[in-house]
Motif scaffolding. Sequence first.
Motif: not given
Length: 253
Positions: A107-124
């Motif tokens: 299963i492939a996910y696509r990352i929606a935006r650059d992940v910032a240091p304070d992100d608590v999850e990966i936005p897909v």
Amino acid sequence: MTTGTDILDRAAERLDAAQHTATAVEQLPAGLTPADAYAVQDAVIARRLGRGERPAGLKLGFTSKAKMAQMGVSEVIVGRLTDAMRVADGGEVALGRFIHPRVEPEIAYRIARDVAPDDVEIPVDAVAPALEIIDSRYRDFRFSLPDVIADNASSAGFVVGPWRPLGADLGDLAVRLSVAGAVVETGSTAAILGHPDRALPALLEIARRQGMALRAGDVVLAGGATAAAPFTPGRVEVHVEGLGTVSATGTVS
């Protein structure tokens, strides 16, 4: 205590040459830690980027409980994807580029935006059926955990099918892997950490620890949904219930 830099550099040089020339090598020296192995992986990928490849995402390995038990680990491992590893859906793959080519459904996910240091999850923002080509660079397909990590988690290529918006539950979808017209493996997305969505927080933790960037548009391969099968000449196809189909054709040229 980590291994000396010269030993790690020599290991990276050997693995890079093995991948570049499709020539198997002996396992790495005994005593390497996972931290050492990720340092070797870093150095191998740096060589490839230096030749013009570009980052395309990350892949997870050892996401099944059976494989974790077999390797004696309790954490997934991570490897890098580059643009040179990407194969178009339905495209041809020259099998002579590899040593022990195998394929597995993902299963492939696509990352929606650059992940910032304070992100608590990966936005897909999208998901797709995918096919990963794996290829251990070690002689006789024998390796330890540090060997696999150093060898970019055995990743050699990937094919992503049509992207779909997020929405449906991906937790227990039927998966089928066919090679040359014959179904060789069947399973469920539940084999990926119980639910493929769990691959994302696992990846975030390791990526931060290892200093791996997570960028907009990157592909994340969540892990194999069945056992891998030999990639032989002919068409290989992955079908994931509700997501669709992705394929590639192995050639001897």
